[in-house]
Motif scaffolding. Sequence first.
Motif, short mmCIF file in Angstrom:
data_model
loop_
_atom_site.label_atom_id
_atom_site.label_comp_id
_atom_site.label_asym_id
_atom_site.label_seq_id
_atom_site.Cartn_x
_atom_site.Cartn_y
_atom_site.Cartn_z
N UNK A 127 -12.42 51.65 -71.45
CA UNK A 127 -12.81 50.88 -71.75
C UNK A 127 -13.97 50.02 -70.95
N UNK A 128 -14.06 50.66 -70.17
CA UNK A 128 -15.11 50.08 -68.88
C UNK A 128 -16.62 50.25 -69.84
N UNK A 129 -17.65 49.19 -70.07
CA UNK A 129 -19.26 49.29 -69.63
C UNK A 129 -19.91 49.51 -69.08
N UNK A 130 -20.77 50.24 -69.63
CA UNK A 130 -22.38 50.18 -68.63
C UNK A 130 -22.02 48.73 -67.34
N UNK A 131 -22.17 47.82 -68.16
CA UNK A 131 -22.22 46.45 -67.70
C UNK A 131 -21.17 46.19 -66.83
N UNK A 132 -20.58 47.25 -67.09
CA UNK A 132 -18.30 46.53 -66.31
C UNK A 132 -18.36 46.40 -64.63
N UNK A 133 -20.14 47.97 -64.68
CA UNK A 133 -20.09 48.09 -63.32
C UNK A 133 -21.44 48.03 -62.33
#
Length: 156
Positions: free
Chosen positions: A6-12
């Motif tokens: 479920x991780x998006x690029x902006x989540x990291x």
Amino acid sequence: MSELVALDVDDVPLSARKGTVIVRAGKNDDSRTVPLTDAAARAAVAEWKRERTFWPGVDTAALFLNRRGGRLSDRAVNLLLAELAADADVVDENGRPALSAHVLRHTFGTNLTRSGVDVVTVAQLMGHKRLETTRRYTLPTQADLEAAVAHLPTDE
């Protein structure tokens, strides 16, 4: 596993010295932020973020992509981990791959506990509401029990 896919690029978000993983899709729709302090891990994520922008057909914010440029699925991650385990000869007593997302999660909790991190902090990092849930991931081995008892003072 669902948190990972479920991780998006902006989540990291990353910087030269810090990084975080923002888990927005935890159990019960809870979110949490996990520090990403390891420089090698931050470098690997930064490199992947650069590479993924060059994939043809990427039309998703997903951090991890399948071959078609869409969001990676739970099943695909399990298959990748099984392939890695087989390639590294990490197998169980029956010759089956002994690596899974669950094993990695268990190892994360166990390593933190064995390093002296308190169970409340481990529970927070793992996204557990109940300490009993975390305790299942961090059960001591016989060697852990022996090391604990070795700390007792003796009359010698």
